[in-house]
Design a protein around this motif. Structure first.
Motif, PDB file in Angstrom:
ATOM      1  N   ASP A 121      42.869  39.780  38.079  1.00 55.27           N
ATOM      2  CA  ASP A 121      43.370  41.119  38.388  1.00 55.27           C
ATOM      3  C   ASP A 121      43.141  41.489  39.850  1.00 55.27           C
ATOM      4  O   ASP A 121      43.888  42.298  40.414  1.00 55.27           O
ATOM      5  CB  ASP A 121      42.713  42.151  37.470  1.00 55.27           C
TER       6      ASP A 121
ATOM      7  N   THR B  66      59.804  48.178  41.197  1.00 54.20           N
ATOM      8  CA  THR B  66      60.145  49.310  40.325  1.00 54.20           C
ATOM      9  C   THR B  66      61.539  49.184  39.737  1.00 54.20           C
ATOM     10  O   THR B  66      62.012  50.086  39.055  1.00 54.20           O
ATOM     11  CB  THR B  66      60.059  50.620  41.117  1.00 54.20           C
TER      12      THR B  66
ATOM     13  N   ARG C  71      60.366  41.753  27.068  1.00 51.92           N
ATOM     14  CA  ARG C  71      59.884  42.780  27.992  1.00 51.92           C
ATOM     15  C   ARG C  71      60.587  44.094  27.708  1.00 51.92           C
ATOM     16  O   ARG C  71      61.792  44.128  27.435  1.00 51.92           O
ATOM     17  CB  ARG C  71      60.174  42.365  29.446  1.00 51.92           C
TER      18      ARG C  71
ATOM     19  N   GLN D  34      51.923  34.062  41.086  1.00 51.58           N
ATOM     20  CA  GLN D  34      51.105  34.464  39.940  1.00 51.58           C
ATOM     21  C   GLN D  34      50.406  33.261  39.315  1.00 51.58           C
ATOM     22  O   GLN D  34      49.254  33.341  38.921  1.00 51.58           O
ATOM     23  CB  GLN D  34      51.975  35.179  38.910  1.00 51.58           C
TER      24      GLN D  34
ATOM     25  N   ARG E  35      39.476  36.966  33.832  1.00 52.77           N
ATOM     26  CA  ARG E  35      40.542  37.966  33.883  1.00 52.77           C
ATOM     27  C   ARG E  35      40.285  38.967  34.999  1.00 52.77           C
ATOM     28  O   ARG E  35      41.216  39.423  35.688  1.00 52.77           O
ATOM     29  CB  ARG E  35      40.642  38.689  32.538  1.00 52.77           C
TER      30      ARG E  35
ATOM     31  N   GLU F  65      60.467  46.753  29.952  1.00 51.32           N
ATOM     32  CA  GLU F  65      60.929  47.323  31.210  1.00 51.32           C
ATOM     33  C   GLU F  65      61.807  46.321  31.956  1.00 51.32           C
ATOM     34  O   GLU F  65      61.495  45.132  32.009  1.00 51.32           O
ATOM     35  CB  GLU F  65      59.740  47.720  32.097  1.00 51.32           C
TER      36      GLU F  65
ATOM     37  N   PRO G 111      47.216  41.672  40.163  1.00 49.10           N
ATOM     38  CA  PRO G 111      47.039  42.614  39.051  1.00 49.10           C
ATOM     39  C   PRO G 111      48.303  42.803  38.231  1.00 49.10           C
ATOM     40  O   PRO G 111      49.420  42.625  38.717  1.00 49.10           O
ATOM     41  CB  PRO G 111      46.647  43.913  39.774  1.00 49.10           C
ATOM     42  N   GLY G 112      48.090  43.155  36.966  1.00 47.23           N
ATOM     43  CA  GLY G 112      49.214  43.547  36.122  1.00 47.23           C
ATOM     44  C   GLY G 112      49.905  42.438  35.371  1.00 47.23           C
ATOM     45  O   GLY G 112      50.933  42.673  34.733  1.00 47.23           O
ATOM     46  N   ILE G 113      49.373  41.206  35.401  1.00 47.68           N
ATOM     47  CA  ILE G 113      50.012  40.111  34.669  1.00 47.68           C
ATOM     48  C   ILE G 113      49.772  40.294  33.174  1.00 47.68           C
ATOM     49  O   ILE G 113      48.644  40.504  32.732  1.00 47.68           O
ATOM     50  CB  ILE G 113      49.463  38.749  35.134  1.00 47.68           C
ATOM     51  N   ASP G 114      50.831  40.211  32.391  1.00 53.39           N
ATOM     52  CA  ASP G 114      50.745  40.365  30.943  1.00 53.39           C
ATOM     53  C   ASP G 114      49.919  39.223  30.356  1.00 53.39           C
ATOM     54  O   ASP G 114      50.251  38.050  30.540  1.00 53.39           O
ATOM     55  CB  ASP G 114      52.153  40.342  30.346  1.00 53.39           C
TER      56      ASP G 114
END
Length: 531
Positions: free
Chosen positions: A396, A218, A14, A415, A392, A16, A400-403
């Motif tokens: 979402d 964040t 990752r 998730q 997919r 981030e 939302p935002g799952i790799d």
């Protein structure tokens, strides 16, 4: 007791960090609620406290985490067992013995406690959690909620100074959840135990919490008392949304506080809940399920119509899951008859049965078998014959935002559940059975799931949801069926069943009384100038 000094953490692969320069100090005897959306980093933050992050998970940790003066970097997690007790999201994955009594004793055996002390603590814990009748039961024969209580008990017996719980009430019925939370509150008050708890159903925990830490996703955290943090928090329990709607300041944190202010509300006509239920899709009569000498379902009759959402409720072990599996055709059924579109799912192949009745089990991750999220979604599209990207898109909407390159087993519990829901819903059978679908889901994901269920019923499908989440039931269900000891004890419209029950009443119903169930109901009945 617990110190996090400029802690940052990044998983391998990752770019981030999940945590970025987090500094916290948590004292002895505090009950702290960790809140945040699914995948925001709550479990990761809790995992740093006993060294599972990074010793077990891998990844790069910066900063210092110490418990009772001992840094987690200097020692492996096993050397924190006497200090920090951990209850994860999946109880069954953490069990190491076969029976309830053995599991409660195992941790004490590893610490070398005397047999006399072990015996006393096992008895105390069985009584504290109300599971004395389960002492000799095999762990795999227990319901999800019963397993959750055993998992909590197995940690309590070691008397740790710090107790870390990840979604501890997610599989518990409302009464059992209150009992467990009251037990945790007694540990804080009487023994000075520090309790750290991540929980999406904040309405259950807030009255007990001294402090709240919001993980926004964040990298940082927001720390303060529940009223301070919830004032501007985007996700919040119904009682807080009601307070915002009514412009109450300060916001109420308990039903009692809200009830005292409710007299100032001027409400119009109560909402009328209707259903567009059409043709009968499923008819079941005299269904019986046994596990050896134990009767789990006793001659239950059930009917479902197109466009209907049926919520199945009842205390842990009442037979909800057994009935769902019997109806789907994959589970045991020793008696009775089930008909779906003129066919009995039990007599069909697994693929043919799934085309009639879809099922998402409590341990949803059992249905995931490929190496990446993208591969799972692509396989779902291929098997269901839908256009590429359909699964997919469903995912979402839920989380939302799952790799897409992530391994399904590396996802958070919420998730993973969202992924399984998306996979199963891709096939869109006429009847969909969901067993505890909101377990591990935050308020935003639950709202998305509610919209998805509404779209399914608008297409003429029927949905059955077995759950302990009364707030979710109030939002989506047309009808509620309550089970006890394998029998149906109540079956009627949602407003009648929830509004008239102290155990299953929503927060709004407890504040305003029947027939008010949700904040949306109240908002629709407020004068235009107040909204």
């Amino acid at each position: 007791m617990i110190e996090l000094d400029h802690v940052s953490f990044t998983y391998h692969g990752r770019s981030e960090p999940v945590l970025a320069d987090v500094t916290l100090s948590i004292g002895e005897g505090e009950l702290v609620l960790f809140a945040g959306q699914t995948g925001a980093g709550k479990s990761t933050l809790l995992g740093t406290i006993n060294g599972l992050v990074p010793h077990f998970t891998g990844g790069h940790l910066e900063g210092t985490v110490s418990v009772d003066g001992v840094t987690t970097r200097s020692r492996p997690p096993r050397e924190f067992a006497h200090l920090v007790g951990v209850v994860g999201q999946d109880p069954l994955a953490g069990f190491v013995t076969d029976t309830v009594e053995d599991e409660l004793a195992y941790g004490m055996e590893q610490l070398g406690l005397s047999p006399q002390v072990m015996r006393r603590r096992v008895e105390e814990t069985l009584d504290l959690l109300g599971i004395a009748e389960l002492r000799r039961r095999a762990l795999r024969t227990l319901s999800g909620g019963q397993q959750q209580r055993v998992a909590i008990g197995s940690v309590l017996t070691t008397h740790p100074k710090v107790l870390v719980l990840d979604e501890p009430t997610s599989a518990l019925d409302p009464t059992a959840a209150e009992e467990v939370l009251a037990t945790l509150a007694r540990l804080v008050e009487d023994l000075g135990t520090t309790v750290l708890m991540a929980e999406h159903r904040m309405e259950r925990v807030i009255p007990f919490a001294d402090r709240m830490i919001y993980v926004p996703g964040t990298g940082g955290v927001v720390d303060g008392t529940p009223p301070e943090v919830l004032k501007d928090m985007p996700i919040a329990p119904p009682i807080v949304h009601l307070g915002r709607l009514a412009s109450w300041d300060p916001l109420p944190m308990s039903v009692r506080d809200a009830r005292r202010r409710a007299s100032s509300l001027t409400l119009g006509t109560p909402p009328v809940r209707t259903t567009t239920a059409g043709e009968e899709l499923l008819a079941a009569s005299g269904v019986v399920v046994r596990y050896g000498p134990k009767v789990a379902v006793r001659e239950v009759d059930l009917s479902l119509r197109s466009g209907e959402v049926l919520a199945m409720m009842g205390r842990n072990g009442s037979g909800k899951s057994s009935l769902l599996w019997a109806v789907q055709g994959s589970g045991p059924r020793q008696g009775g008859k089930v008909t779906v579109e003129g066919k009995d799912p039990k007599t069909l192949s697994s693929a043919a049965a799934r085309a009639l009745v879809g099922m998402v089990p409590q341990t949803a991750s059992d249905l995931l078998y490929l190496q990446t999220v993208a591969a799972e979604c692509e396989a779902a599209d291929a098997e269901s014959g839908t256009e590429a990207g359909y699964c997919r898109g469903l995912l979402d909407r839920l989380a939302p935002g799952i790799d897409p390159a992530s391994h399904p087993r590396d996802l958070s519990e919420g998730q993973r559940l969202a992924l399984v829901l998306a996979v199963q819903l891709s096939a869109a059978p006429r009847i969909m059975l969901l067993d505890e679908p909101t377990r591990g889901l935050d308020y935003t994901a639950k709202a998305a799931l509610a919209q998805m269920i509404a779209s399914l019923t608008a297409e003429g499908k029927a949905v059955v949801v077995a759950t302990h989440d009364v707030e979710f039931v109030a939002t989506i269900a047309h009808r509620v069926l309550v089970m006890a000891e394998g029998e149906v004890v109540s079956d009627g419209p949602t407003g009648e069943v929830l509004g008239g029950s102290p155990a299953f009443a929503t927060q709004v119903a407890k504040i305003l009384g029947e027939p008010w169930l949700t904040v949306d109901d109240v908002g629709a009945a407020l004068p235009q100038e107040v909204r």
